[in-house]
Design an enzyme around this catalytic site. Structure first.
Site, PDB file in Angstrom:
ATOM      1  N   ASP A  73      14.710 -16.085 -10.380  1.00  0.00           N
ATOM      2  CA  ASP A  73      14.872 -15.481 -11.925  1.00  0.00           C
ATOM      3  C   ASP A  73      16.709 -15.688 -10.915  1.00  0.00           C
ATOM      4  O   ASP A  73      17.044 -15.229 -10.827  1.00  0.00           O
ATOM      5  CB  ASP A  73      14.727 -15.102 -12.248  1.00  0.00           C
ATOM      6  CG  ASP A  73      14.071 -13.750 -12.011  1.00  0.00           C
ATOM      7  OD1 ASP A  73      15.256 -12.928 -10.915  1.00  0.00           O
ATOM      8  OD2 ASP A  73      13.345 -13.273 -12.347  1.00  0.00           O
ATOM      9  N   ASP A  75      19.882 -13.327 -13.158  1.00  0.00           N
ATOM     10  CA  ASP A  75      19.839 -12.274 -14.586  1.00  0.00           C
ATOM     11  C   ASP A  75      21.235 -12.536 -14.684  1.00  0.00           C
ATOM     12  O   ASP A  75      22.528 -12.440 -14.102  1.00  0.00           O
ATOM     13  CB  ASP A  75      19.651 -11.344 -13.762  1.00  0.00           C
ATOM     14  CG  ASP A  75      17.967 -11.106 -13.520  1.00  0.00           C
ATOM     15  OD1 ASP A  75      17.031 -11.455 -14.393  1.00  0.00           O
ATOM     16  OD2 ASP A  75      17.655 -10.763 -12.610  1.00  0.00           O
ATOM     17  N   ASP A 154      19.327  -0.067  -8.793  1.00  0.00           N
ATOM     18  CA  ASP A 154      19.250   0.858  -7.310  1.00  0.00           C
ATOM     19  C   ASP A 154      19.069   0.366  -5.890  1.00  0.00           C
ATOM     20  O   ASP A 154      19.837   1.252  -5.147  1.00  0.00           O
ATOM     21  CB  ASP A 154      17.511  -0.258  -6.893  1.00  0.00           C
ATOM     22  CG  ASP A 154      16.941  -2.018  -7.338  1.00  0.00           C
ATOM     23  OD1 ASP A 154      18.206  -2.464  -7.600  1.00  0.00           O
ATOM     24  OD2 ASP A 154      15.831  -1.976  -7.215  1.00  0.00           O
TER      25      ASP A 154
HETATM   26  P1  ATP Z   1      13.753 -10.695  -7.154  1.00  0.00           P
HETATM   27  O1  ATP Z   1      13.372 -10.853  -8.915  1.00  0.00           O
HETATM   28  O2  ATP Z   1      13.870 -11.483  -6.203  1.00  0.00           O
HETATM   29  O3  ATP Z   1      12.524 -10.138  -7.530  1.00  0.00           O
HETATM   30  P2  ATP Z   1      15.515  -8.851  -7.970  1.00  0.00           P
HETATM   31  O4  ATP Z   1      16.509  -7.835  -7.473  1.00  0.00           O
HETATM   32  O5  ATP Z   1      15.983  -9.900  -8.869  1.00  0.00           O
HETATM   33  O6  ATP Z   1      14.121  -9.172  -7.291  1.00  0.00           O
HETATM   34  P3  ATP Z   1      14.309  -7.557 -10.994  1.00  0.00           P
HETATM   35  O7  ATP Z   1      12.817  -7.100 -10.498  1.00  0.00           O
HETATM   36  O8  ATP Z   1      14.018  -9.231 -11.144  1.00  0.00           O
HETATM   37  O9  ATP Z   1      14.423  -8.177  -8.901  1.00  0.00           O
HETATM   38  O10 ATP Z   1      15.486  -7.015 -11.683  1.00  0.00           O
HETATM   39  C1  ATP Z   1      17.046  -7.433 -11.706  1.00  0.00           C
HETATM   40  C2  ATP Z   1      17.924  -6.942 -10.917  1.00  0.00           C
HETATM   41  O11 ATP Z   1      17.887  -5.071 -11.436  1.00  0.00           O
HETATM   42  C3  ATP Z   1      17.920  -5.900  -9.479  1.00  0.00           C
HETATM   43  O12 ATP Z   1      18.414  -6.534  -7.764  1.00  0.00           O
HETATM   44  C4  ATP Z   1      18.717  -4.897  -9.321  1.00  0.00           C
HETATM   45  O13 ATP Z   1      20.113  -4.716 -10.120  1.00  0.00           O
HETATM   46  C5  ATP Z   1      18.307  -4.226 -11.170  1.00  0.00           C
HETATM   47  N1  ATP Z   1      17.220  -3.110 -11.191  1.00  0.00           N
HETATM   48  C6  ATP Z   1      15.540  -3.471 -11.249  1.00  0.00           C
HETATM   49  N2  ATP Z   1      14.986  -2.607 -10.637  1.00  0.00           N
HETATM   50  C7  ATP Z   1      15.584  -1.567 -11.011  1.00  0.00           C
HETATM   51  C8  ATP Z   1      14.811  -0.402 -11.093  1.00  0.00           C
HETATM   52  N3  ATP Z   1      13.559  -0.108 -10.971  1.00  0.00           N
HETATM   53  N4  ATP Z   1      16.027   0.460 -10.647  1.00  0.00           N
HETATM   54  C9  ATP Z   1      17.216   0.249 -10.426  1.00  0.00           C
HETATM   55  N5  ATP Z   1      17.762  -1.082 -10.658  1.00  0.00           N
HETATM   56  C10 ATP Z   1      16.390  -1.410 -11.083  1.00  0.00           C
HETATM   57 MG    MG Z   2      14.965 -10.809 -10.877  1.00  0.00          MG
END
Ligand code: ATP
Ligand code: MG
Length: 451
Positions: A73, A75, A154
């Site tokens: 996705d 963001d 994170d």
């Molecule tokens: P994917 O969507 O491929 O699983 P993602 O890195 O995009 O991976 P998401 O859960 O969509 O993960 O979160 C988007 C962003 O928000 C992350 O890349 C991170 O920067 C931040 N984020 C998400 N969850 C946390 C958390 N628990 N603590 C700190 N930052 C977070």
């Molecule tokens: Mg994501």
């Protein structure tokens, strides 16, 4: 000794944030161009920028594109408040409580837009960051600038901001270098960050498996000791994270990573016994491998099927206990299903809406043994026939039932009427077959009740 050493090193170290050095990396160095960004995300960043706000594609999408992977996705992060974002887009709505953000829809796509957050860890006394007594953040709605937003993310590889209008990446924490090194590194003091949100430990295991990254030693070190903090996380959030892990397309590797870090205890404690026991290990391995293959081939995976697989051996244990106590097989089986689900729910909340399908998959299994008369035809017409059959294939693959049985159903489904009739197994003309007592394994659905 090692533990106290780690505590000394990590516990006493104040969470001084390493001075962030912003690097603005031009497209000539990173190669990520605007055309690789989903049009809906471009529309969001362009609209926000034209309205005078800053707006970046951030997080997993930037990371995955730099690794030549397809993002799950897109963001967007911005300095506009949720209300300001909502006012700019007709098809948008504010969601979330713990973390308020805006969903902007275009066509079938949804973009998650979050406002830059203040870095929680440096402001422990600020009552707007609500933490519980273990240091877990329960609300996090303080807005900040872009640099503080990068601080509270994170991992370094998740804190990259891509500006589609300049095609520059804003990198505050060396995330681009970590991507090149294939290293997962947490931002800030690892123990503090895990205390704030223990789910970050699960995310470490998930990303390491999904990206095939190495977890930096300092990032990894406190996990074993802090794994028990996962018990403080609401079971519904654990389910969401666990589902992401299982549906990452690399579930097998991720589950092994979880075990290696001691993280499975709080969620799927049965993984230990299952993976040690030979047949159980083969079953789980087959189930996760099958899930990964389906996802990699672009097929869907049902969470109910997945959890029915993960809890199958747990069900057998509960069922056997009830049989040993002299209970009647049919009610014992259904009671064992409830035992299994209740027991599991206390740790990781598998939503109740999955119960029905899981129970159907489980209770159908013994019906695949019945290959005479009209029973196979009735089973074929059952709405869950296919899920039950896929489950049977896993049982055959792990050696729990004969492959011959699975093959029979594979052929029977595809055969025409005459072939089907010839395939039926003749029942002895005498009376109804007596239920045989199983000596080795409990049969998870007693035959007499199924038709
Ligand atoms: P994917 O969507 O491929 O699983 P993602 O890195 O995009 O991976 P998401 O859960 O969509 O993960 O979160 C988007 C962003 O928000 C992350 O890349 C991170 O920067 C931040 N984020 C998400 N969850 C946390 C958390 N628990 N603590 C700190 N930052 C977070
Ligand atoms: Mg994501």
């Amino acid at each position: 000794m090692i533990k106290s050493f780690i505590r000394r090193i990590l516990g006493k170290k104040p969470h001084t944030t390493k001075k962030t050095r912003l690097q603005r990396i031009p497209v000539s160095q990173h190669g990520l161009t605007r055309v690789q960004i989903l049009p809906c995300a471009l529309k969001v960043t362009d609209t926000l920028q034209q309205a005078g706000f800053s707006a970046f594609v951030v997080g997993g999408a930037v990371r995955d594109l730099l690794l030549s992977k397809t993002p799950k996705d897109f963001d967007v992060a911005t300095n506009a408040t949720p209300e300001q974002v909502r006012d700019l887009f007709r098809r948008s709505r504010i969601i979330g409580r713990r973390f308020r953000l805006v969903h902007v829809m275009c066509g079938g796509d949804t973009i998650e837009v979050s406002t830059f957050r203040a870095s929680a860890v440096t402001e422990e006394d600020d009552s707007s960051h609500v933490t519980d007594d273990t240091g877990r953040i329960v609300r996090d709605n303080v807005f900040g600038d872009q640099e503080s937003d990068a601080e509270r993310r994170d991992f370094t590889v998740n804190a990259l901001y891509y500006d589609p209008s300049t095609e520059e990446i804003w990198d505050y924490r060396g995330g681009v270098a970590d991507i090149k090194r294939k290293t997962l590194r947490i931002i800030g003091d690892p123990a503090t960050r895990y205390r704030e949100d223990p789910v970050r430990m699960l995310r470490a295991a998930r990303f390491a498996a999904k990206l095939d990254f190495h977890i930096d030693e300092t990032t990894r070190a406190p996990i074993a000791e802090l794994a028990e903090l996962l018990t403080n996380v609401p079971p519904s959030r654990l389910f969401d994270e666990m589902l992401k892990l299982l549906l990452s397309g690399h579930a097998l590797r991720a589950v092994h990573q979880l075990r290696a870090e001691g993280l499975h205890q709080g969620m799927l404690p049965m993984l230990d016994s299952i993976l040690e026991q030979d047949e159980g290990k083969r079953f789980i391995t087959a189930a996760l491998h099958n899930t990964d293959q389906r996802l990699q081939a672009g097929k869907s995976v049902s969470p109910a099927f997945l959890f029915a697989s993960l809890l199958w051996h747990e069900l057998q244990i509960h069922y056997q206990k009830r049989l040993d106590a002299g209970e009647i097989p049919a009610p014992a089986l259904f009671a064992a299903m409830d035992d299994t689900l209740d027991h599991q729910r206390a740790r990781l909340a598998v939503p109740r809406r999955l119960d029905g399908m899981m129970k159907e998959i489980w209770s159908l299994q013994s019906r695949y043994d019945q290959r005479s008369g009209s029973r196979p035809y009735r089973l074929l017409g059952h709405p869950r026939f296919r899920a039950g059959y896929d489950f049977l294939l896993l049982r055959a693959e792990s050696g729990e039932v004969d492959q011959e049985l699975a093959d029979w159903w594979t052929t029977f489904q595809e055969a025409d009427e005459t072939q089907r009739a010839a395939m039926l197994i003749k029942e002895p003309a005498s009376s109804k077959p007596k239920r045989r007592r199983r000596t080795k394994k409990p049969n998870p659905a007693p035959q007499a009740t199924n038709d």
